[in-house]
Design a protein around this motif. Structure first.
Motif, mmCIF file in Angstrom:
data_model
loop_
_atom_site.group_PDB
_atom_site.id
_atom_site.type_symbol
_atom_site.label_atom_id
_atom_site.label_comp_id
_atom_site.label_asym_id
_atom_site.label_seq_id
_atom_site.Cartn_x
_atom_site.Cartn_y
_atom_site.Cartn_z
ATOM 1 N N ASP A 177 0.823 -1.511 -0.367
ATOM 2 C CA ASP A 177 -0.102 -0.306 -0.150
ATOM 3 C C ASP A 177 0.674 1.612 -0.111
ATOM 4 O O ASP A 177 0.096 2.208 -0.037
ATOM 5 C CB ASP A 177 -0.806 -0.427 1.293
ATOM 6 N N PRO A 228 -5.570 -7.458 -8.698
ATOM 7 C CA PRO A 228 -6.150 -8.643 -7.362
ATOM 8 C C PRO A 228 -4.954 -7.396 -6.612
ATOM 9 O O PRO A 228 -5.216 -8.010 -5.250
ATOM 10 C CB PRO A 228 -5.481 -9.618 -7.713
ATOM 11 N N TYR A 229 -3.608 -7.400 -7.482
ATOM 12 C CA TYR A 229 -2.917 -6.233 -6.344
ATOM 13 C C TYR A 229 -3.140 -4.644 -6.515
ATOM 14 O O TYR A 229 -2.181 -3.491 -5.753
ATOM 15 C CB TYR A 229 -1.602 -6.697 -6.996
ATOM 16 N N LYS A 230 -4.110 -4.300 -6.635
ATOM 17 C CA LYS A 230 -4.432 -2.676 -7.165
ATOM 18 C C LYS A 230 -5.579 -2.762 -6.444
ATOM 19 O O LYS A 230 -6.499 -2.799 -6.013
ATOM 20 C CB LYS A 230 -4.713 -2.060 -8.440
ATOM 21 N N THR A 231 -5.431 -1.233 -5.391
ATOM 22 C CA THR A 231 -5.554 -0.865 -4.728
ATOM 23 C C THR A 231 -7.053 0.350 -4.624
ATOM 24 O O THR A 231 -5.424 1.436 -5.894
ATOM 25 C CB THR A 231 -5.950 -1.389 -3.080
ATOM 26 N N LYS A 260 -3.786 -13.158 -0.779
ATOM 27 C CA LYS A 260 -4.635 -12.744 -0.375
ATOM 28 C C LYS A 260 -5.368 -14.335 -0.711
ATOM 29 O O LYS A 260 -4.661 -15.655 -0.903
ATOM 30 C CB LYS A 260 -5.376 -12.491 -1.783
ATOM 31 N N TYR A 304 -10.201 -0.228 -0.752
ATOM 32 C CA TYR A 304 -10.284 -0.948 -1.042
ATOM 33 C C TYR A 304 -10.031 -2.105 -2.374
ATOM 34 O O TYR A 304 -8.995 -1.229 -3.335
ATOM 35 C CB TYR A 304 -11.848 -0.495 -1.550
ATOM 36 N N ASP A 305 -9.937 -3.032 -2.707
ATOM 37 C CA ASP A 305 -9.610 -4.016 -4.275
ATOM 38 C C ASP A 305 -10.114 -3.288 -5.547
ATOM 39 O O ASP A 305 -11.178 -3.243 -5.256
ATOM 40 C CB ASP A 305 -9.952 -5.440 -3.614
ATOM 41 N N GLU A 306 -9.794 -3.114 -6.279
ATOM 42 C CA GLU A 306 -10.098 -2.954 -8.324
ATOM 43 C C GLU A 306 -11.202 -3.586 -8.421
ATOM 44 O O GLU A 306 -11.125 -4.876 -7.612
ATOM 45 C CB GLU A 306 -8.714 -3.081 -8.507
#
Length: 247
Positions: free
Chosen positions: A85, A206-209, A165, A217-219
């Motif tokens: 993050d 899955p690694y982008k927020t 995750k 929050y997850d994309e």
């Protein structure tokens, strides 16, 4: 500091690739009109990200106008690990490998206006992504091989399981394509085609927020998508054994 174990692993992998290439090359000496191809590419940037890509392709002619093709591809990605993050990176070195295996068979029927049929399968595996691809293709020459009609169908089964995750998701892709190629003159060939693709399943990173009111929050992206593409190409022969390919 770089991780010595990761560096040693990369060196061992390169030696393994070299040994495999030499074995395949030795085996290919006995082949008559068959071929073996080795391709290597390297990418690096100013953020210490490096990508070594090695590919082997072996083609073998079989009886009854049939051809077999085998492929192996290895991508070794090395770079500094990202802290969670935040934009900063640590001094540790992360190494990721992607393995791809493929096989394809093609068969020709007839000589004057031949029909070509093909089937192929690819399997790709990395720590957080597995992909299966099946491809069916057919083409038909007509008008003394001056016109070629072609079509294909491709099906992808992908599984995404992020390392950070505790879940996994699936993605399915169906792609249909059709084209017609026409010899216009002895030095000019044109092609027009159409492609339709339908995607169903997980399509986000899955690694982008994203940050909303200070909470990450997850994309989230739609799980259904349709794509249409029209293709037009022209192949024009030029003097001195050269050509131009507007597309």
């Amino acid at each position: 500091m770089a991780d010595p174990a990761a560096g040693a692993g990369a060196i061992k992998m390169r030696y393994a690739i070299l040994i495999l290439f030499l074995l395949l090359y030795s085996a290919s000496i006995a082949l008559s009109e068959d071929s073996i191809t080795f391709k290597y590419s390297y990418f690096g940037d100013n953020k210490d990200v490096r990508v070594d890509s090695s590919m082997f392709v072996l083609k073998k002619d079989l009886p009854a106008n049939t051809n077999l093709s085998l492929k192996f591809n290895l991508d070794a990605i090395t770079g500094a690990t990202k802290q969670r993050d935040v934009d900063a990176v640590t001094g540790a070195t992360a190494e990721e490998h992607r393995y791809e295996y493929g096989a394809a068979v093609s068969h020709k029927i007839g000589e004057a206006n031949p029909t070509n049929l093909g089937i192929g399968y690819n399997f790709s595996n990395e720590s957080d992504y597995i992909s299966h691809t099946l491809n069916l293709s057919a083409s038909q020459d007509i008008f003394q091989r001056n016109t070629t009609l072609a079509g294909s169908y491709t099906r992808n089964w992908d599984n995404i399981s992020p390392n950070t995750k505790g879940w996994n998701r699936n993605k399915y892709v169906d792609t249909f394509s059709a084209s017609i190629a026409q010899v216009i003159t002895k030095k000019t060939v044109a092609l027009i085609g159409y492609e339709y693709s339908q995607i169903d399943g997980y399509q986000a990173n899955p690694y982008k927020t994203v940050s909303i009111s200070g909470t990450r929050y997850d994309e989230v992206l739609p799980e259904k998508r349709k794509r249409h593409a029209v293709i037009a190409r022209l192949n024009q022969y030029l003097p001195y054994q050269s050509s131009i390919h507007p597309a």
